[in-house]
Design a protein around this motif. Structure first.
Motif, PDB file in Angstrom:
ATOM      1  N   ILE B 212     -10.600  12.504   6.816  1.00 54.80           N
ATOM      2  CA  ILE B 212      -9.193  11.847   7.344  1.00 54.80           C
ATOM      3  C   ILE B 212      -8.527  11.485   5.957  1.00 54.80           C
ATOM      4  CG2 ILE B 212      -9.016   9.128   8.010  1.00 54.80           C
ATOM      5  CD1 ILE B 212     -12.028   8.900   8.639  1.00 54.80           C
ATOM      6  N   VAL B 213      -7.529  12.156   6.015  1.00 56.91           N
ATOM      7  CA  VAL B 213      -6.115  12.284   5.551  1.00 56.91           C
ATOM      8  C   VAL B 213      -5.286  10.886   5.749  1.00 56.91           C
ATOM      9  CG1 VAL B 213      -4.560  13.360   4.534  1.00 56.91           C
ATOM     10  CG2 VAL B 213      -6.157  14.660   4.983  1.00 56.91           C
ATOM     11  N   PHE B 214      -5.151  10.123   4.777  1.00 60.25           N
ATOM     12  CA  PHE B 214      -4.165   8.793   4.473  1.00 60.25           C
ATOM     13  C   PHE B 214      -3.323   9.018   3.874  1.00 60.25           C
ATOM     14  CE2 PHE B 214      -7.467   5.935   6.068  1.00 60.25           C
ATOM     15  CZ  PHE B 214      -8.978   6.789   5.527  1.00 60.25           C
ATOM     16  N   LYS B 215      -1.751   9.521   4.626  1.00 63.47           N
ATOM     17  CA  LYS B 215      -0.836  10.022   3.798  1.00 63.47           C
ATOM     18  C   LYS B 215       0.358   8.918   3.522  1.00 63.47           C
ATOM     19  CE  LYS B 215       2.602  13.126   3.068  1.00 63.47           C
ATOM     20  NZ  LYS B 215       3.113  12.134   1.729  1.00 63.47           N
ATOM     21  N   GLY B 216       0.525   8.763   2.304  1.00 67.51           N
ATOM     22  CA  GLY B 216       1.856   8.232   1.285  1.00 67.51           C
ATOM     23  C   GLY B 216       2.355   7.927   1.275  1.00 67.51           C
ATOM     24  N   GLN B 217       3.410   7.650  -0.116  1.00 71.01           N
ATOM     25  CA  GLN B 217       4.649   8.134  -0.633  1.00 71.01           C
ATOM     26  C   GLN B 217       4.282   7.916  -1.907  1.00 71.01           C
ATOM     27  OE1 GLN B 217       8.604   6.666   0.071  1.00 71.01           O
ATOM     28  NE2 GLN B 217       8.340   8.319   1.227  1.00 71.01           N
ATOM     29  N   GLN B 218       4.036   9.425  -3.119  1.00 72.15           N
ATOM     30  CA  GLN B 218       4.001   9.221  -4.101  1.00 72.15           C
ATOM     31  C   GLN B 218       5.137   8.139  -4.753  1.00 72.15           C
ATOM     32  OE1 GLN B 218       2.578  13.083  -5.866  1.00 72.15           O
ATOM     33  NE2 GLN B 218       3.851  12.181  -7.923  1.00 72.15           N
ATOM     34  N   ASN B 219       4.757   7.451  -6.455  1.00 69.89           N
ATOM     35  CA  ASN B 219       5.876   6.760  -5.938  1.00 69.89           C
ATOM     36  C   ASN B 219       5.076   5.817  -7.874  1.00 69.89           C
ATOM     37  OD1 ASN B 219       8.617   5.794  -6.250  1.00 69.89           O
ATOM     38  ND2 ASN B 219       8.347   5.195  -4.160  1.00 69.89           N
ATOM     39  N   THR B 224       7.754   0.067  -8.337  1.00 68.34           N
ATOM     40  CA  THR B 224       7.819  -0.490  -7.336  1.00 68.34           C
ATOM     41  C   THR B 224       7.213  -1.095  -7.325  1.00 68.34           C
ATOM     42  OG1 THR B 224       6.896   2.429  -7.185  1.00 68.34           O
ATOM     43  CG2 THR B 224       7.271   1.461  -4.974  1.00 68.34           C
ATOM     44  N   PRO B 225       7.317  -1.973  -6.573  1.00 69.98           N
ATOM     45  CA  PRO B 225       6.960  -3.722  -5.892  1.00 69.98           C
ATOM     46  C   PRO B 225       5.980  -3.689  -4.507  1.00 69.98           C
ATOM     47  CG  PRO B 225       9.212  -3.739  -5.490  1.00 69.98           C
ATOM     48  CD  PRO B 225       8.433  -2.234  -5.788  1.00 69.98           C
ATOM     49  N   MET B 226       4.750  -4.189  -4.765  1.00 70.66           N
ATOM     50  CA  MET B 226       3.955  -4.013  -4.030  1.00 70.66           C
ATOM     51  C   MET B 226       4.517  -4.139  -2.923  1.00 70.66           C
ATOM     52  SD  MET B 226       1.268  -3.867  -5.894  1.00 70.66           S
ATOM     53  CE  MET B 226      -0.366  -4.419  -5.618  1.00 70.66           C
ATOM     54  N   ARG B 227       5.667  -5.050  -2.129  1.00 66.50           N
ATOM     55  CA  ARG B 227       5.829  -5.293  -0.472  1.00 66.50           C
ATOM     56  C   ARG B 227       6.519  -3.651  -0.126  1.00 66.50           C
ATOM     57  NH1 ARG B 227      11.614  -6.585  -0.868  1.00 66.50           N
ATOM     58  NH2 ARG B 227      11.358  -7.725  -3.586  1.00 66.50           N
ATOM     59  N   LEU B 228       7.088  -2.766  -1.267  1.00 64.84           N
ATOM     60  CA  LEU B 228       7.696  -1.309  -0.542  1.00 64.84           C
ATOM     61  C   LEU B 228       6.779  -0.302  -0.933  1.00 64.84           C
ATOM     62  CD1 LEU B 228      11.396  -1.951  -2.609  1.00 64.84           C
ATOM     63  CD2 LEU B 228      10.079  -2.047   0.103  1.00 64.84           C
ATOM     64  N   ARG B 229       5.639  -0.181  -1.156  1.00 59.28           N
ATOM     65  CA  ARG B 229       4.687   0.700  -1.765  1.00 59.28           C
ATOM     66  C   ARG B 229       4.038   1.274   0.230  1.00 59.28           C
ATOM     67  NH1 ARG B 229       0.627   0.281  -7.063  1.00 59.28           N
ATOM     68  NH2 ARG B 229       2.301  -1.037  -8.017  1.00 59.28           N
TER      69      ARG B 229
END
Lengths: 401, 401
Positions: B212-219, B224-229
């Protein structure tokens, strides 16, 4: 004389060229790349009418003597991380040079002396230490740190000497400085997201970081019944899940990141022997960092039934508040100039957090496009650089003229 | 003639010596180590009065012709994993040789023909394929698999020819075999934990595995505020946590393992870009594997709000039930012999699961000390080997004499 961004953008490109090491953008402290940048900056400072000098660790200063002995210091760091960008640090130095140069031409000798500083080794770009330059100015650098080694085995002391700086005596802390001002790219996407040109920094977050090891027992994934397992993976997963639930409760008051997860042995058909994770929790308020410590220990107690959990704290730095008088002046200025702005907490560390321990310190943020930093893709728009420089200039005028 | 364990233990040590490759214990298929083992086993079979021969892929058979054309086949695999042990596979071959030899001496010609087989490549010890030998016997090996390459780039077909076996024509599946019997070490700690000498295997679990791959966004972890992660780590953690909660509901009916977790980039102060995990779910009942599939998709739907989740199923094999007549006979025998025993589900894969698709198949387990297998530390006590051989012998007697 009021189009600052044109000069700054050109200077950014010129200094940027000095950081190329083979195919990589990387200006590590006391390297040829650093020497080349210092040479360019030294010329800029002289062109702006400043007297330049180095201190014992190689911080480069450009000075315009005032009528009294008090000094307003402004600037940022000149090193970059590996594969870093042209704006992080350097934009703060160039904006300071431009602001002071412009004020000097317009207003002549200032009341307080002004110095622009190009600080060395903020990023641990070469040595394990960070904030080297600012710590030296504040008298916080210890003699024994000169024995720290870089990856090639050269000591910090040798490297400083090798670069031509004298280090026989470290600074006990300068006492002439009244204020430090640093302009920096935001290194996050919040300003762009909220369409703000200027960030007025109220505080730099405290940092609570460490590693947690979950020690289970390696076994066959097919033949070990669920009830006989000591599998560290679901325990680590529940730990991360619950830690994140806690962090999300406080939203903008803190950030919490698990950036590294390692596991042994890491075969799909073998129950892991151990899992280790890092945590990186930051807040501008000490009470949240204290609560983070409590929550980690509570989770450890709740979840260590079948798996040993060990928490190792690697960093526990308190938040730093910036100077409230300066913040009020900055707020007044952004309103006068009619820039869109927001009060901000810096989630990243800066030399300002060191300086703030000794001197009245303030920071101005300008946006990074796409929130990118520590990357060759760093970019800040000319119009935002212009706005940042206007505010920097106006602020220094208030402090020193 | 009834102290079987003495001969078997000695033979285990003798064959064991053939597996040493440099300093590693590793008998890969069609290697010099395999050739040496085949030579020793061939001699044992001949000493036991068997006619020996090889089939097209190099399975070694020792045959005692019976009065009718039906054949009872017994044995196990002769290859080992890298850094494997002396008991996995080989104990089943040697116990079969000993049982048949002993029966032949005591009772003379059997009713049905008996063959002992030393199967090749069960473990993917050299080629990507597994269960090669048993699949060939069943007629399930496909011509195109002969093009599979080992790590050195040699094809399976070449390796078979190189080892001296003929492969011009693969078997369409033997039709003379009525039964297959395999004794094997347990490869788990359950029998030792419950103090049982004999395990009678009712089924071999089905296997549902994948990634299973979970693709997010490196930051940046600080800015980076919790709500924009788009942080994939807490999502993967919640996924694992909830999957494990589901699995634990069914306790002994299934096992569920996340053995591998990878993350990029994996710096403590950077929000991950992506996380990938493996899952390995096994059950003797298809309904639990079907439910596993459902739960994975439900979790994906519940948790993919900020992170893309992709499930890749790499294996979806149904459970295999072993022969119930054979199980009844085995139960009668362990009671007669008064051995401590338990019905078992095999959580690991075995050649028996292939054979069971064509022939009545049964498995006998003996305990591994500390549940260890796939390790040079594999060990089974002489008294348990003796018990296993007694049951094997009595069972073959019932089937063939």
């Amino acid at each position: 004389m009021n189009n600052h961004s044109e000069w700054i953008v050109q200077a950014i490109e010129t200094v940027g060229k000095t950081a190329l090491r083979d195919t990589e953008y990387w200006r590590a402290t006391y390297t040829p790349q650093d020497k080349d940048a210092v040479s360019v900056l030294n010329n800029y400072m002289k062109e702006a009418g400043m007297e330049t000098y180095f201190d014992a660790v190689g911080n480069l200063f450009g000075r315009i003597p005032g009528r009294c002995s008090d000094t307003v210091l402004c600037g940022s760091h000149r090193d970059t991380v590996r594969q870093g960008g042209k704006y992080d640090g350097m934009l703060g130095i160039l904006t300071a040079i431009r602001s002071v140069s412009s004020l000097n031409k317009e207003l002549g000798q200032p009341e307080k002396s002004i110095e622009v500083v190009a600080l060395c080794e903020e990023e641990s770009s070469r040595f394990p230490t960070s904030y080297l330059g600012s710590r030296h100015i504040c008298g916080l650098l210890k003699e024994e740190e000169l024995l720290d080694l870089d990856d090639s085995g050269m000591s910090l002391g040798e490297a400083i000497r090798d670069a031509g700086y004298y280090y026989g005596q470290l600074s006990n802390g300068r006492t002439d400085i009244t204020n430090f001002v640093e302009l920096h790219i935001e290194q996050g996407g919040l300003m762009e997201y909220e369409k703000k040109q200027i960030g007025i920094v109220s505080a730099i977050v405290g940092l609570f970081t460490g590693e947690i090891v979950f020690k289970g027992q390696q076994n066959h994934a097919g033949t070990t019944p669920m009830r006989l397992r000591k599998d560290p993976v679901p325990v680590a997963a529940e730990f991360i899940y619950r830690l994140n639930l806690w962090a999300k409760k406080y939203q903008d008051n803190l950030v919490c990141t698990v950036g590294k997860i390692d596991r042994k042995p890491g075969n799909s058909n073998v129950i892991c022997d151990d899992v280790s994770i890092t945590f990186d929790i930051r807040s501008a308020e000490q009470k949240y960092l204290d609560e983070a410590n409590t929550i980690l220990n509570d989770l450890k107690k709740q979840l260590d039934e079948h798996v040993d959990i060990a928490i190792d704290i690697t960093c526990n730095e308190s938040p730093v508040s910036l100077d409230s008088d300066g913040i009020h002046i900055l707020e007044k200025l952004v309103k006068e100039y009619d820039y869109s702005w927001k009060p901000m907490v810096s989630g990243a560390g800066h030399d300002s957090q060191i300086m703030a321990q000794k001197y009245k310190t303030n920071m101005i943020f300008v946006p990074s496009v796409n929130g990118i930093s520590h990357s060759t893709k760093e970019f800040t728009k000319a119009e935002d650089i212009q706005a940042g420089c206007e505010i920097m200039k106006a602020f220094i005028k208030e402090l020193a003229w």
